[in-house]
Design an enzyme around this catalytic site. Structure first.
Site, PDB file in Angstrom:
ATOM      1  N   TYR A  54       0.807  -1.219   0.000  1.00  0.00           N
ATOM      2  CA  TYR A  54       0.000   0.000   0.000  1.00  0.00           C
ATOM      3  C   TYR A  54       0.840   1.269   0.000  1.00  0.00           C
ATOM      4  CZ  TYR A  54      -4.568  -2.208   0.994  1.00  0.00           C
ATOM      5  OH  TYR A  54      -5.743  -2.910   0.927  1.00  0.00           O
ATOM      6  N   CYS A  79      -3.043  -2.218   9.697  1.00  0.00           N
ATOM      7  CA  CYS A  79      -2.169  -1.630   8.676  1.00  0.00           C
ATOM      8  C   CYS A  79      -2.121  -0.125   8.895  1.00  0.00           C
ATOM      9  CB  CYS A  79      -2.704  -1.953   7.283  1.00  0.00           C
ATOM     10  SG  CYS A  79      -1.780  -1.195   5.928  1.00  0.00           S
ATOM     11  N   ASN A  80      -0.955   0.390   9.275  1.00  0.00           N
ATOM     12  CA  ASN A  80      -0.804   1.832   9.496  1.00  0.00           C
ATOM     13  C   ASN A  80      -1.132   2.629   8.246  1.00  0.00           C
ATOM     14  OD1 ASN A  80       0.853   2.470  12.271  1.00  0.00           O
ATOM     15  ND2 ASN A  80       1.378   0.462  11.467  1.00  0.00           N
ATOM     16  N   THR A  81      -0.613   2.187   7.108  1.00  0.00           N
ATOM     17  CA  THR A  81      -0.799   2.935   5.864  1.00  0.00           C
ATOM     18  C   THR A  81      -2.269   3.071   5.523  1.00  0.00           C
ATOM     19  OG1 THR A  81       1.338   2.128   5.051  1.00  0.00           O
ATOM     20  CG2 THR A  81      -0.178   3.034   3.421  1.00  0.00           C
ATOM     21  N   CYS A 124       4.669  -0.190  10.947  1.00  0.00           N
ATOM     22  CA  CYS A 124       4.119  -1.063   9.906  1.00  0.00           C
ATOM     23  C   CYS A 124       4.028  -2.436  10.547  1.00  0.00           C
ATOM     24  CB  CYS A 124       5.016  -1.096   8.672  1.00  0.00           C
ATOM     25  SG  CYS A 124       4.513  -2.322   7.432  1.00  0.00           S
ATOM     26  N   THR A 125       2.865  -3.074  10.456  1.00  0.00           N
ATOM     27  CA  THR A 125       2.680  -4.338  11.177  1.00  0.00           C
ATOM     28  C   THR A 125       3.541  -5.468  10.621  1.00  0.00           C
ATOM     29  OG1 THR A 125       0.700  -4.740   9.825  1.00  0.00           O
ATOM     30  CG2 THR A 125       0.367  -3.824  12.036  1.00  0.00           C
TER      31      THR A 125
END
Length: 267
Positions: free
Chosen positions: A45, A77-79, A192-193
């Site tokens: 992503y 998901c951080n993004t 980010c995981t």
């Protein structure tokens, strides 16, 4: 109500990094089934144009919610969450979304040197959401944002058992290590995981020891607080489904899913 009557928890990520969150969530919610969704057709992503990624994720969740009717959704998901979280909540107000954001607040609370780095994807680094977190919770710190183009892919390869060259990994994490006025970075936020899977590699290659901050447990605790706990239950047995939007995860990925108690299903 028996455990078989309880709605499942949906865990969503662009790839397999969200397994770090799933692992913690299962510990705290043993009475629930889980559905793991990897949008591997859109992975990674980090390089997406924002408008296109928003449209993709919102449309995808329309299908997922209709088909699975989960209790809550964890966006691991951080993004994705820093971009689409507010839009998902607006589009599907009946659903509870638990998000993943860079752990900047706890990093600012724990640092002794005042030098904190955030290791993320380029998408997370450029988000106004991330900069707002820094302004709100870490304005007294020097925060270095490091957006890696390659680490998420490298982490996916590493999780599948592929060998990575040390110097290539070190080149990605080296910008996190800052020396300033006799002080050194002492905390690196893993934003980010995917990255916690490589934490042991990071520790081994780091120029000096730092605290690598993994938000997975905190995300799971937040989810647990929002999910009702039934009276008297037995932990569930059996495998949960994993859905890949490409419909064609490779053999190594399928084997990895089995190791996490997941059975791959078609999207």
């Amino acid at each position: 109500m028996t455990t078989t009557d309880l709605k499942p928890i949906l865990v969503f990520d662009s790839g397999i990094g969200g397994l770090t969150v799933l692992r913690e969530a299962r510990v705290l919610m043993p009475e629930r089934h889980f559905i793991y969704v990897a949008d591997d057709a859109g992975f990674p992503y980090g390089g997406w144009e924002e408008g296109a990624l928003k449209e993709r994720v919102i449309a995808l969740f329309g299908d997922l919610l209709r088909e699975h009717d989960p209790e809550i959704c964890i966006i691991a998901c951080n993004t994705a969450f820093t971009l689409v979280g507010a839009d998902l909540r607006a589009a599907y107000p009946q659903m509870t979304f638990v998000g993943t954001v860079p752990a900047i607040k706890p990093a600012a609370e724990r640092t002794r040197s005042g030098l904190v780095s955030v290791l993320a994807t380029p998408g997370t680094v450029k988000r106004a959401y991330t900069r707002d977190l820094i302004q709100s919770f870490a304005s007294q710190c020097h925060v270095r944002l490091v957006g890696s183009e390659n680490l998420a892919r490298m982490a996916e390869a590493y999780i599948r058992g592929e060998k990575l060259e040390d110097e290539i990994v070190l080149a990605e994490i080296a910008p996190c290590f800052v020396e300033m006025d006799g002080r050194k970075t002492d905390i690196v936020v893993l934003a980010c995981t995917h990255y916690p899977f490589m934490e042991n590699v990071f520790r081994r290659l780091a120029p000096w020891p730092v605290d690598w901050l993994d938000p997975a447990e905190a995300i799971a605790r937040r989810a647990r607080s929002l999910v009702p706990l039934p009276n008297g239950f037995e932990p569930l047995n059996g495998e949960d489904p994993a859905i890949f939007t490409s419909g064609k995860p490779d053999f190594a990925t399928r084997r990895l899913m089995q190791g996490f108690g997941l059975t791959v299903r078609s999207a």
